[in-house]
Design an enzyme around this catalytic site. Sequence first.
Site: not given
Length: 210
Positions: A82-84, A90
């Site tokens: 997962n990325h922000k 991102t």
Amino acid sequence: MNGPNPDTRHPMVGFPQVCFIKNTVTNPQIVVGDYTYYDDPDDSEDFERNVLYLFPFIGDRLIIGKFCALAKGVRFIMNGANHKLAAISTFPFQIFGNGWEKVMPGKGDLPYKGDTVIGNDVWLGYESLIMPGVTIGNGAIIAAQSVVTSDVPPYTIMGGNPARPIKTRFNAATIEKLEALAWWDWPVDKISRNLDRIVSCDVDALCESL
């Protein structure tokens, strides 16, 4: 006879493409039950290569129950992928260091969906992809090349991208009986004695074995 030894890697003599994978995984974040196998002619022992982005600092786990059948190319995307999402970009600048670590995400900044849990007696079809935090219920079937993004109820056939319910394998009352029976937790000698009933369509007959 009480069936194959669950502690052997290759239960089928002369057929190494099938492997009881609990005997090959080394990552403590991967937990696999007895008799669950991975079928891959390229390297059935290296199941861990299919569990992607499982990092110890994230802390999530992949939990797979007993008597599951995993076809070649099954993959699990874990929370470490997962990325922000809330920021303008991102891009994970922080992982490259050299001053960029100053924007290291704080706790709760990255999406986290918890453990990925596969029940018992589940069949995951060829090249199916399981996304982070998904729970797949007992007796479910995932069609080949499906992308599972949400939880799967017990004894449900799912397929597509994203995977959607195709049908349930039994009616609600029968599913409730099967969940209560939990035959996969029986001692192996009892399973062996009742194999003909376990592979039949007669749930009432299986219930009588109790």
